[in-house]
Design an enzyme around this catalytic site. Structure first.
Site, mmCIF file in Angstrom:
data_model
loop_
_atom_site.group_PDB
_atom_site.id
_atom_site.type_symbol
_atom_site.label_atom_id
_atom_site.label_comp_id
_atom_site.label_asym_id
_atom_site.label_seq_id
_atom_site.Cartn_x
_atom_site.Cartn_y
_atom_site.Cartn_z
ATOM 1 N N GLY A 69 -4.681 10.757 -1.435
ATOM 2 C CA GLY A 69 -5.016 11.836 -0.108
ATOM 3 C C GLY A 69 -4.239 13.696 -1.257
ATOM 4 O O GLY A 69 -5.229 14.433 -1.263
ATOM 5 N N LYS B 187 -5.361 1.794 10.932
ATOM 6 C CA LYS B 187 -4.431 0.923 9.959
ATOM 7 C C LYS B 187 -3.907 0.036 10.223
ATOM 8 O O LYS B 187 -3.793 -1.083 9.911
ATOM 9 C CB LYS B 187 -3.307 1.781 10.061
ATOM 10 C CG LYS B 187 -2.794 3.358 9.122
ATOM 11 C CD LYS B 187 -1.406 4.497 9.457
ATOM 12 C CE LYS B 187 -2.143 5.531 8.748
ATOM 13 N NZ LYS B 187 -1.913 5.292 6.797
ATOM 14 N N LYS C 226 1.306 -1.221 -0.057
ATOM 15 C CA LYS C 226 -0.087 -0.049 0.035
ATOM 16 C C LYS C 226 0.876 1.022 -0.006
ATOM 17 O O LYS C 226 1.483 1.593 1.013
ATOM 18 C CB LYS C 226 -1.034 0.099 1.299
ATOM 19 C CG LYS C 226 -1.278 1.854 1.365
ATOM 20 C CD LYS C 226 -2.879 2.162 -0.070
ATOM 21 C CE LYS C 226 -3.070 3.311 0.460
ATOM 22 N NZ LYS C 226 -2.323 4.187 1.611
ATOM 23 N N GLY D 143 -0.755 8.773 -0.265
ATOM 24 C CA GLY D 143 -1.000 9.442 0.892
ATOM 25 C C GLY D 143 0.737 10.114 0.940
ATOM 26 O O GLY D 143 1.354 11.070 -0.537
ATOM 27 N N ASP E 176 -6.058 2.031 2.459
ATOM 28 C CA ASP E 176 -5.616 1.169 3.672
ATOM 29 C C ASP E 176 -6.294 0.064 3.551
ATOM 30 O O ASP E 176 -5.936 -1.188 4.089
ATOM 31 C CB ASP E 176 -5.008 1.572 5.205
ATOM 32 C CG ASP E 176 -4.624 2.450 4.967
ATOM 33 O OD1 ASP E 176 -3.565 2.773 4.617
ATOM 34 O OD2 ASP E 176 -4.110 3.553 5.829
#
Length: 287
Positions: free
Chosen positions: A68, A244, A32, A35, A185
């Site tokens: 984001g 998370k 992942k 951001g 996430d």
């Protein structure tokens, strides 16, 4: 850096990595990436180099990304103010169109292009393709924010078996075809679980789980699922780290062998985690 080593020292480094290469060759690793870990162009180059390196030694890498900051930037350019509730982006119809444009378009195709430029073979898809991520409304007050109801792993498996690096943007859809914004996430953890990945790597903008969140020297290198509740009660896991860690725990319960939360801003952190004894970040395991 390898370019500062002698040829013999370089050979020794590669030899030391051999047991780890054997461990992961042919195995699925979900990464992942998103951001704040994506905003530095030099680091983005290094992350894609790491991924292509893993792919070249036979690791089945799946890259799941967010974006984001890029979404915020585009919204502001179009005169919309980003609004968040409980850490999630409030997503009206206009905003979900912007999210789709940025994630499935700009960010996804930029990463695909970077991976290709490093010598990899990558194909970009979104969670809407092949109905990979099926979802429903998470909360009416959040608008088009989705709660995952099903992961259809077949499109990802098809790409892996054909030798590609799947690059997945975290959009979902319902049975009527409506598009939803999905927390990156959460989506990555669900995909890792559905694939039964050997390792799920969650790259973020902190070193991992720290006893003092302001002091990287207090990093906790390993945490078992049974320890999470006590760390929550102590306040060690707090604020943005809570969702998370919950995603990571969920991935393990769904079949992922091990999960690591690490700082994506550290150069070559992925290779440090997978191909060295020291690793990087906080490793979360079942027991």
């Amino acid at each position: 850096m390898l370019n500062t080593l002698s040829n013999q020292e370089r050979a020794e480094v590669l030899t030391q990595a051999l047991p780890y290469i054997k461990r992961y060759t042919g195995q699925t690793v979900v990464i992942k990436y998103g951001g704040n870990a994506m905003v530095n162009e030099q680091l983005k180059q290094q992350v894609t180099e790491d991924i292509v390196f893993l792919w070249l030694i036979g690791v089945r890498v799946v890259l799941v990304h967010g974006g984001g900051p890029e979404i915020n930037d585009m919204m502001q350019r179009l005169g919309k103010v980003p609004v968040f509730a409980d850490g999630l982006r409030v997503t009206d119809k206009e905003t979900v169109d912007i999210v789709q444009m940025v994630l499935a378009g700009k960010v996804n195709k930029t990463l695909v292009s970077l991976l290709e430029s490093k010598g990899g073979r990558a194909i970009g898809i979104s969670g809407m393709d092949g109905r990979l991520i099926e979802c429903c409304v998470k909360d009416e007050k959040l608008g088009y924010v989705g709660e995952i109801t099903k992961i259809r792993k077949e499109p990802v498996i098809d790409l892996l078996e054909k030798g590609y690096i799947p690059v997945i943007s975290t959009l979902g859809c319902d049975r009527e075809g409506n598009v939803y914004n999905i927390n990156g996430d959460t989506a990555a953890a669900a995909i890792a679980g559905a694939l039964g990945a050997k390792r799920f790597v969650l790259m973020t903008d902190v070193a991992g789980i720290m006893r003092d969140k302001n002091d990287p020297e207090t990093l906790i290198p390993e945490v078992s699922l049974s320890e999470i509740d006590s760390l929550l009660a102590e306040g060690v896991i707090s604020d943005g780290m809570i969702p998370k860690v919950n995603c990571c725990a969920d991935a393990i319960r769904k079949g992922v062998q091990k999960v690591v939360i690490m700082d994506g801003r550290v150069p070559h952190a992925i290779l440090m985690e997978l191909l060295t004894n020291e690793g990087a970040g906080t490793l979360i395991k079942e027991s």
